[in-house]
Design an enzyme around this catalytic site. Structure first.
Site, mmCIF file in Angstrom:
data_model
loop_
_atom_site.group_PDB
_atom_site.id
_atom_site.type_symbol
_atom_site.label_atom_id
_atom_site.label_comp_id
_atom_site.label_asym_id
_atom_site.label_seq_id
_atom_site.Cartn_x
_atom_site.Cartn_y
_atom_site.Cartn_z
ATOM 1 N N THR A 297 5.087 -3.195 -5.975
ATOM 2 C CA THR A 297 4.458 -2.346 -4.967
ATOM 3 C C THR A 297 2.950 -2.517 -4.942
ATOM 4 O O THR A 297 2.278 -2.370 -5.952
ATOM 5 C CB THR A 297 4.806 -0.871 -5.229
ATOM 6 O OG1 THR A 297 6.216 -0.771 -5.341
ATOM 7 C CG2 THR A 297 4.305 0.022 -4.122
ATOM 8 N N GLY B 21 10.461 -0.912 -10.543
ATOM 9 C CA GLY B 21 11.284 0.271 -10.792
ATOM 10 C C GLY B 21 12.345 0.438 -9.726
ATOM 11 O O GLY B 21 13.199 1.311 -9.802
ATOM 12 N N ASP C 36 3.887 -6.869 -10.706
ATOM 13 C CA ASP C 36 4.380 -5.570 -10.282
ATOM 14 C C ASP C 36 4.633 -5.735 -8.778
ATOM 15 O O ASP C 36 3.935 -6.504 -8.128
ATOM 16 C CB ASP C 36 3.278 -4.538 -10.546
ATOM 17 C CG ASP C 36 3.710 -3.161 -10.171
ATOM 18 O OD1 ASP C 36 4.660 -2.674 -10.778
ATOM 19 O OD2 ASP C 36 3.093 -2.575 -9.275
#
Length: 700
Positions: free
Chosen positions: A394, A541, A392
């Site tokens: 962040t 995202g 991921d």
């Protein structure tokens, strides 16, 4: 952390609630006996009681060893066989009876732990090392005693005494190793202070830690340990959390920051409002998790248990077979018996019983001290197989600390300042990194944040609310595409920025760009992964440009942009279908499905929510170098297990035939006492090898 990146704050909270209810996957925490056999009932616990009990067991073995050793010296001195060997003669009147009396004390006092363990194993229907030791010393004692009272033959009281003495010292050293393994956990247990300074109105009272309640305000003086998890309500200081997180540098903590019980306060006084006490505290959760992981049997543990069990049956079979063969060959009963006793002694699967549990105990406790919390032993051992690592972005590869870089208006009605002010209304109650960045900017500009009404989360796409009579949405680029709204050409720069779009009354009013700094440790960690032939991929995202900028800067093997939470599971599945052994890293809340689907799920993120995660392994810090450490330490742990298994079984493969007397024709015969020395040495080598694992984890 997907919804974070899609700005879906409300869903994050729901998923956190659901997430905590999820059952722990893949592994059933079954209780484990710490040895292959019962080991006279000592099964080292890691709580205070187990720790003290283990110390008492060590003291008991030490005492029995010294008493046995003192009695063994005259037994050796008065034994006719020893006198013949060294060429002297010193026989007392009733010499055989003196040897019998001394050996009886040695057999019953020194041999008691083994005899007791034998009965325990038989009751469970699981003969193990205690059965072998007990049979060896019992046969030796009964036969030797019979020779004193009229049976023809030569006693081997001296071999009985030396065998018991060597077994006792072997157990003593081995148990000290096991205790050493659980000492790291004991350090965690001992980290909490006994008292807390509770603030009541204008007075401060010292109370026992167990009397501390949630919402109490406590005073933590400079140099003191923080007595409970909480939030700073007054003061700021640097706290040393190294024993909890492995982070060597003191961490700056200000008002409203969380502190962890057990960390050490620096040079300023703090007032802390208590959030978690006792069993709910972060430290207690860590201790419980480590205990559970140390009790959990992995595939390797089951393998060594099966090997120890089979070795016991083989040893008993070979032992009695040896007796029969030598008798059939016409050798004296005493000689055949000595061969049998030696086989049984040398074949004790003691080293095998210790090979895996000791590595498990050490690796789990040492990992906890370095901020790696293992929940699933099998996944940890299999981390050596990882071929693809899905990150991921962040908060893992990047700092997760967003700062507003640009605010652009595309509307004649609303200025960039107005766009920032209205969007801040939707972000004020969120802890999401983008929200924090926007609020920080609003506070810097001394703006007043308006109140939102009818707040709502748009699944995976953003948030909306009514603000001052206007309908305001703060959304991701995916929302604009779904709604067929054109994204402004200059919305994305080449920088690694995250852009959120602000819609007012259904029309695009402007956008806010935020930058999230790449962690300096990320590049180093990725070098380690590549050196170990692990593909590094990122799922985010964020928009394509931002994802590509981060990927190019770090030299990743690939990236997936604008990914929704459920799509991460699909990415993991796709990689697995290509034959990759996939590790997924995420915050353990919104990434739960992907963490569950991955071969190894690694949850990152510190704080007291750590035990609510359902990943296989939890990293207290969000540092990607910890993941590199984890994989390398997983490999080192597995290698130690293999080394110990090879040594423990290989030693028996060589030693058992020698004990049975296969080299008799060459003039080489292995005696029971020498066999006992080798057996104990084997156990000690395995114990020392396991302790060397402590050097294998990269201390930060």
């Amino acid at each position: 952390m997907e919804n974070h990146e899609h700005h879906n704050h409300d869903e994050m909270d729901h998923s956190k609630m659901d997430h905590s209810k999820m059952k722990h996957k893949k592994e059933d925490h079954s209780k484990m006996n710490h040895k292959g056999g019962d080991h006279s009932g000592h099964n080292p616990g890691h709580g205070e009681h187990g720790h003290d009990h283990h110390k008492m067991m060590i003291a008991d073995f030490r005492k029995r060893f010294w008493v046995t050793l003192v009695l063994t010296i005259p037994i050796l001195f008065f034994s006719p066989m020893i006198q013949d060997f060294f060429g002297y003669e010193f026989l007392l009147p009733g010499n055989p009876y003196i040897l019998f009396a001394l050996s009886t004390i040695v057999y019953f006092y020194g041999g008691w732990p083994f005899l007791k363990g034998f009965w325990s194993e038989i009751k469970k229907g699981a003969p193990g090392m205690m059965t072998l030791i007990s049979m060896a010393i019992t046969v030796a004692y009964v036969y030797s005693s019979a020779t004193v009272f009229g049976l023809e033959g030569v006693d081997f009281f001296w071999e009985l005494a030396t065998l018991i003495a060597i077994m006792l010292v072997g157990h003593w050293i081995e148990m000290k190793s096991v205790l050493g393994a659980s000492k790291a956990l004991q350090l965690l247990v001992s980290m909490m202070p006994a008292e807390a300074h509770r603030v009541k109105d204008d007075t401060i009272e010292d109370i026992p830690l167990e009397d501390l309640l949630k919402d109490d305000v406590i005073l933590v003086k400079p140099g003191e340990k923080v007595p409970a998890d909480g939030i700073i309500v007054d003061g700021s200081s640097y706290l040393n959390e190294s024993m909890l997180t492995g982070e060597s540098k003191p961490v700056k903590k200000d008002e409203n920051d969380k502190v962890i019980g057990g960390s050490v306060n620096g040079n300023s006084t703090l007032k802390v409002k208590v959030e978690h006490t006792g069993k709910d505290s972060y430290l207690n959760k860590v201790i419980k998790m480590v205990e559970e992981a140390q009790k959990t049997k992995s595939k390797m543990q089951n393998l060594s248990d099966r090997a120890a069990k089979w070795l016991t049956y083989i040893a008993l079979g070979i032992g009695f077979g040896t007796l029969a063969v030598w008798l059939i060959l016409g050798f004296p009963f005493v000689y055949a018996l000595e061969r049998m006793v030696t086989v049984m002694v040398i074949a004790c699967p003691h080293a095998l019983g210790l090979a895996i549990p000791l590595v498990v105990a050490i690796s789990t406790a040492v990992s906890a001290q370095n901020g790696l919390l293992i929940r699933n032993r099998t996944a940890f051992e299999e981390s050596r197989k990882i071929s693809a690592l899905l990150f991921d972005k962040t908060g893992t590869l990047t700092k997760g600390d967003f700062g507003v870089t640009r605010i652009e208006s595309v509307s004649e009605t609303y200025s960039s300042e107005e766009i920032l002010r209205l969007s801040s209304a939707l972000e004020q109650s969120s802890e999401h990194p983008i929200a924090v960045g926007i609020i920080k900017k609003v506070k810097e500009d001394n703006m007043t944040i308006p109140k939102p009404e009818n707040f709502n989360a748009i699944t995976g796409k953003g948030v909306e609310a009514n603000v001052e009579g206007k309908q305001v949405k703060v959304v991701s680029p995916g929302f604009l595409r779904d709604e067929k709204i054109t994204i402004p050409e200059d919305a994305y720069s080449d920088a690694a920025e995250t852009v959120v779009f602000v819609l007012i009354d259904g029309k695009l009013a402007g956008y806010i760009a935020l930058a999230d700094e790449i962690r300096p440790e990320s590049a180093e960690a990725i070098k380690v992964f590549k050196k170990n032939n692990i593909k590094v991929l990122m799922a985010t995202g964020d928009n394509e440009k931002t994802a590509k900028a981060v990927s190019d800067k770090l030299g990743l093997d690939g990236y997936y942009a604008e990914v929704l939470p459920h799509q991460k599971v699909e990415i993991v599945e796709k990689l697995q279908n290509k034959g990759e052994f996939v590790a997924m890293t995420g915050d353990g809340v919104n990434d739960a499905p992907a963490l569950a689907k991955a071969d190894v799920g690694i949850a990152v993120g510190s704080g007291t929510d750590v035990a609510a995660e359902t990943a296989d392994i939890i990293l207290v810090n969000s540092n990607p170098q910890d993941i590199a450490n984890l994989i390398l330490f997983g490999k080192a742990t597995y290698n130690k297990m293999i080394q110990n298994l090879v040594w423990a079984t290989g030693y028996n493969v060589v030693a058992i035939p020698l004990a049975a007397g296969v080299l008799y024709s060459s003039g080489f015969v292995l005696g029971p006492a020498v066999g006992a020395v080798f057996m104990s040495l084997s156990t000690i080598i395995v114990a020392i090898n396991a302790q060397l694992l402590k050097r294998k984890i990269g201390k930060k």
